[in-house]
Design a protein around this motif. Structure first.
Motif, mmCIF file in Angstrom:
data_model
loop_
_atom_site.group_PDB
_atom_site.id
_atom_site.type_symbol
_atom_site.label_atom_id
_atom_site.label_comp_id
_atom_site.label_asym_id
_atom_site.label_seq_id
_atom_site.Cartn_x
_atom_site.Cartn_y
_atom_site.Cartn_z
ATOM 1 N N UNK A 103 0.852 -1.191 0.000
ATOM 2 C CA UNK A 103 0.000 0.000 0.000
ATOM 3 C C UNK A 103 0.885 1.237 0.000
ATOM 4 N N UNK A 104 0.465 2.200 -0.797
ATOM 5 C CA UNK A 104 1.247 3.431 -0.897
ATOM 6 C C UNK A 104 0.350 4.654 -1.040
ATOM 7 N N UNK A 105 -0.969 4.463 -0.917
ATOM 8 C CA UNK A 105 -1.890 5.584 -1.104
ATOM 9 C C UNK A 105 -3.127 5.382 -0.239
ATOM 10 N N UNK A 106 -3.755 6.500 0.148
ATOM 11 C CA UNK A 106 -4.984 6.466 0.926
ATOM 12 C C UNK A 106 -5.650 7.828 0.852
ATOM 13 N N UNK A 107 -6.894 7.879 1.285
ATOM 14 C CA UNK A 107 -7.627 9.128 1.428
ATOM 15 C C UNK A 107 -8.105 9.236 2.860
ATOM 16 N N UNK A 108 -8.074 10.436 3.419
ATOM 17 C CA UNK A 108 -8.515 10.653 4.797
ATOM 18 C C UNK A 108 -9.329 11.936 4.851
ATOM 19 N N UNK A 109 -10.388 11.920 5.653
ATOM 20 C CA UNK A 109 -11.183 13.132 5.813
ATOM 21 C C UNK A 109 -10.337 14.224 6.439
ATOM 22 N N UNK A 130 -9.544 17.384 -2.101
ATOM 23 C CA UNK A 130 -10.800 17.636 -2.801
ATOM 24 C C UNK A 130 -11.786 18.256 -1.814
ATOM 25 N N UNK A 131 -12.716 19.027 -2.326
ATOM 26 C CA UNK A 131 -13.724 19.689 -1.488
ATOM 27 C C UNK A 131 -14.784 18.717 -0.979
ATOM 28 N N UNK A 132 -14.977 17.598 -1.700
ATOM 29 C CA UNK A 132 -16.011 16.638 -1.339
ATOM 30 C C UNK A 132 -15.410 15.241 -1.238
ATOM 31 N N UNK A 133 -16.156 14.353 -0.577
ATOM 32 C CA UNK A 133 -15.707 12.958 -0.532
ATOM 33 C C UNK A 133 -16.102 12.250 -1.832
ATOM 34 N N UNK A 134 -15.820 10.950 -1.904
ATOM 35 C CA UNK A 134 -16.052 10.200 -3.141
ATOM 36 C C UNK A 134 -17.529 10.126 -3.523
ATOM 37 N N UNK A 135 -18.416 10.339 -2.557
ATOM 38 C CA UNK A 135 -19.854 10.312 -2.839
ATOM 39 C C UNK A 135 -20.413 11.710 -3.094
ATOM 40 N N UNK A 136 -19.533 12.711 -3.145
ATOM 41 C CA UNK A 136 -19.966 14.070 -3.429
ATOM 42 C C UNK A 136 -20.485 14.830 -2.223
ATOM 43 N N UNK A 137 -20.334 14.257 -1.044
ATOM 44 C CA UNK A 137 -20.777 14.949 0.171
ATOM 45 C C UNK A 137 -19.747 16.007 0.556
ATOM 46 N N UNK A 139 -17.476 16.843 2.527
ATOM 47 C CA UNK A 139 -16.432 16.498 3.480
ATOM 48 C C UNK A 139 -15.111 16.424 2.725
ATOM 49 N N UNK A 140 -14.269 17.440 2.853
ATOM 50 C CA UNK A 140 -12.998 17.447 2.121
ATOM 51 C C UNK A 140 -12.149 16.210 2.427
ATOM 52 N N UNK A 141 -11.507 15.699 1.394
ATOM 53 C CA UNK A 141 -10.646 14.531 1.523
ATOM 54 C C UNK A 141 -9.222 14.924 1.153
ATOM 55 N N UNK A 142 -8.292 14.466 1.974
ATOM 56 C CA UNK A 142 -6.864 14.621 1.690
ATOM 57 C C UNK A 142 -6.370 13.289 1.156
ATOM 58 N N UNK A 143 -5.749 13.310 -0.002
ATOM 59 C CA UNK A 143 -5.177 12.110 -0.589
ATOM 60 C C UNK A 143 -3.699 12.097 -0.246
ATOM 61 N N UNK A 144 -3.248 10.949 0.263
ATOM 62 C CA UNK A 144 -1.880 10.848 0.773
ATOM 63 C C UNK A 144 -1.172 9.673 0.095
ATOM 64 N N UNK A 145 0.129 9.841 -0.058
ATOM 65 C CA UNK A 145 0.998 8.774 -0.566
ATOM 66 C C UNK A 145 2.141 8.575 0.405
ATOM 67 N N UNK A 146 2.682 7.356 0.395
ATOM 68 C CA UNK A 146 3.907 7.127 1.158
ATOM 69 C C UNK A 146 4.966 8.066 0.631
ATOM 70 N N UNK A 147 5.710 8.672 1.519
ATOM 71 C CA UNK A 147 6.665 9.700 1.074
ATOM 72 C C UNK A 147 7.660 9.159 0.076
ATOM 73 N N UNK A 148 7.979 7.869 0.140
ATOM 74 C CA UNK A 148 8.899 7.295 -0.855
ATOM 75 C C UNK A 148 8.249 7.221 -2.238
#
Length: 152
Positions: A103-109, A130-137, A139-148
């Motif tokens: 795993x090298x990626x995730x999304x968090x509220x 993003x300003x909304x979550x995957x369902x368009x609600x 709730x901003x989501x931060x997309x993160x990757x492993x720093x490597x």
């Protein structure tokens, strides 16, 4: 603490994991109303059944108390029962996911700063918002990757 890959997602297990999800969300997603949590809960059973890779952690009594779901190399879900938080389960699950599934990626509220801080501690960095979550609600989501994996 055992981490178990779950292939058989029987209704009793799914029901137990939904309880873990709901308790965790009530504790960590304080920006969601009870009504919104109940609305989202309707989709959790399906997500638990459909996620390609589901790992659970059991407490000393053999009861599932945490789980994570992975699709390809993306962490799609990680939830820990409130009474088990702070005992290293999240770290063990993430390390397992990195080791076994790369795993090298995730999304968090964005409104869940403790989770964001945890993922940063585990080596993930924000690369997109993003300003909304995957369902368009709303709730901003931060997309993160492993720093490597984050381009310099």
């Amino acid at each position: 603490m055992n981490i178990i890959r779950m292939e058989d997602r029987n209704p009793a297990l799914v029901e137990q994991l939904v309880r873990v999800w709901k308790a965790s969300v009530k504790e960590t997603h304080t920006f969601l109303s009870d009504e919104e949590i109940n609305r989202i809960q309707k989709y959790v059973s399906r997500a638990l059944t459909d996620i390609p890779h589901l790992m659970i952690a059991e407490n000393g009594s053999g009861i599932p108390c945490a789980f994570m779901g992975i699709n390809e190399q993306k962490l799609e879900m990680l939830f820990i029962a409130p009474e088990e938080r702070g005992r290293g389960l999240g770290k063990k699950l993430i390390e397992y996911g990195i080791r076994e599934f790369s795993i090298n990626e995730l999304g968090v509220n964005e409104q869940n700063p403790l989770a964001k801080g945890f993922y940063e501690h585990m080596g993930f960095q924000v690369y997109k918002r993003t300003e909304t979550d995957e369902q368009g609600r709303p709730y901003p989501v931060l997309y993160m990757r492993l720093s490597s994996c984050t381009p310099s």
